[in-house]
Design a protein around this motif. Sequence first.
Motif, mmCIF file in Angstrom:
data_model
loop_
_atom_site.group_PDB
_atom_site.id
_atom_site.type_symbol
_atom_site.label_atom_id
_atom_site.label_comp_id
_atom_site.label_asym_id
_atom_site.label_seq_id
_atom_site.Cartn_x
_atom_site.Cartn_y
_atom_site.Cartn_z
ATOM 1 N N ARG A 295 -5.963 0.293 -2.439
ATOM 2 C CA ARG A 295 -6.055 1.293 -3.504
ATOM 3 C C ARG A 295 -7.360 2.053 -3.340
ATOM 4 O O ARG A 295 -8.298 1.551 -2.712
ATOM 5 N N MET B 256 5.568 -0.440 1.384
ATOM 6 C CA MET B 256 5.108 0.838 0.857
ATOM 7 C C MET B 256 5.489 0.960 -0.619
ATOM 8 O O MET B 256 6.657 0.911 -0.980
ATOM 9 N N ASP B 257 4.480 1.084 -1.484
ATOM 10 C CA ASP B 257 4.732 1.138 -2.930
ATOM 11 C C ASP B 257 3.585 1.860 -3.617
ATOM 12 O O ASP B 257 2.417 1.585 -3.342
ATOM 13 N N TYR B 258 3.912 2.769 -4.511
ATOM 14 C CA TYR B 258 2.890 3.482 -5.272
ATOM 15 C C TYR B 258 2.618 2.807 -6.615
ATOM 16 O O TYR B 258 1.727 3.232 -7.342
ATOM 17 N N CYS C 91 0.840 -1.195 0.000
ATOM 18 C CA CYS C 91 0.000 0.000 0.000
ATOM 19 C C CYS C 91 0.875 1.244 0.000
ATOM 20 O O CYS C 91 2.104 1.155 0.071
ATOM 21 N N THR C 92 0.248 2.392 -0.069
ATOM 22 C CA THR C 92 0.984 3.650 -0.027
ATOM 23 C C THR C 92 1.207 4.098 1.405
ATOM 24 O O THR C 92 0.576 3.589 2.339
ATOM 25 N N ASP C 93 2.080 5.083 1.567
ATOM 26 C CA ASP C 93 2.306 5.623 2.901
ATOM 27 C C ASP C 93 1.063 6.323 3.431
ATOM 28 O O ASP C 93 0.782 6.299 4.631
ATOM 29 N N ASN D 204 6.684 9.862 -2.220
ATOM 30 C CA ASN D 204 5.502 9.527 -1.431
ATOM 31 C C ASN D 204 4.916 10.776 -0.779
ATOM 32 O O ASN D 204 5.546 11.837 -0.716
ATOM 33 N N SER D 205 3.683 10.630 -0.296
ATOM 34 C CA SER D 205 2.916 11.764 0.211
ATOM 35 C C SER D 205 3.501 12.370 1.475
ATOM 36 O O SER D 205 3.441 13.600 1.669
#
Length: 303
Positions: free
Chosen positions: A146, A129-131, A100-102, A228-229
């Motif tokens: 997502r 953590m992966d976009y 998932c994302t951060d 990342n965000s």
Amino acid sequence: MPRDHINELTAFLAVAKERSFTRAAAELGVTPSALSHTVRGLEERLGVRLLSRTTRNVATTDAGEQLQKRVGPLLEQVSAELDSVASLGSKPAGSIRITCTDAAIELVFRPKLLAFLRQYPDINIEFSMDYAFVDIVAERFDAGVRIGEAVEKDMVATRVGPDWRFCVVGSPDYFRRHLPPATPHDLRRHNCINMRMTTAGGNLKWEFREPTGREISFRFTGQTTFSNSMLVLNAAIDGIGLGYIPYDLAKPYIETGSLVEVLLEWSLECEGPYLYYPSRRLHSPAFAALVEAMRYHIPIARE
């Protein structure tokens, strides 16, 4: 199937996944030489080369790739069913891997993770953590997160958060040096903090909704680009420029005055996050407990 054959397949699949005898051996708890011997035995028994070895890396041959795609999911299914049977009558236990994302880690899991881990001390969770749009089956993840519009149709999806609203934010110091934008078009004159999106072929688009309801999007230039965000958020707090991030990430800093939101009337909402996973896989009680704990319940409006 003889146990030796299962051991050979397990060894081959580990090397095929890691593309390295050293890393695969560490994962399986054996020596690289013993692992190489096991895989070579499988190749000799099948009469076909499964791995192409060089001094720098290891790659599957056509035959090896075919075996990996066909046998890998079957062994995972057998392992999951055995774990499920073994856990009957006992507390949920085992390991869960999630990509998932951060932002998902911060907004979906972090608020509930401590209580969940205390309730289920025998469950271990690994977050990657992966976009990128990771193939969770091929990469052996149990699930991914997502936003709704990006979930593949062949996956089971469980809502784990409310809709997300994206916002443009900057620090008070930045706005002492720059006039706040009145419309998204004004952002071309600002130092915009970008986020690299490998799946989008470049930087993340900044999306807005006009007062008329029409959606528009832009890519802006700036001195910094992050992956990342959370890094974009930190850069905005530091006064480097303007960031475009989920509002709930910025909210604590907006409330304390560390960040200032602009273009509020242009902000865009998107469908919230989903935990997604293969429909054909038999999941363990540990995974079922996680899904239920993270499930988002839409608030019921009171009259």
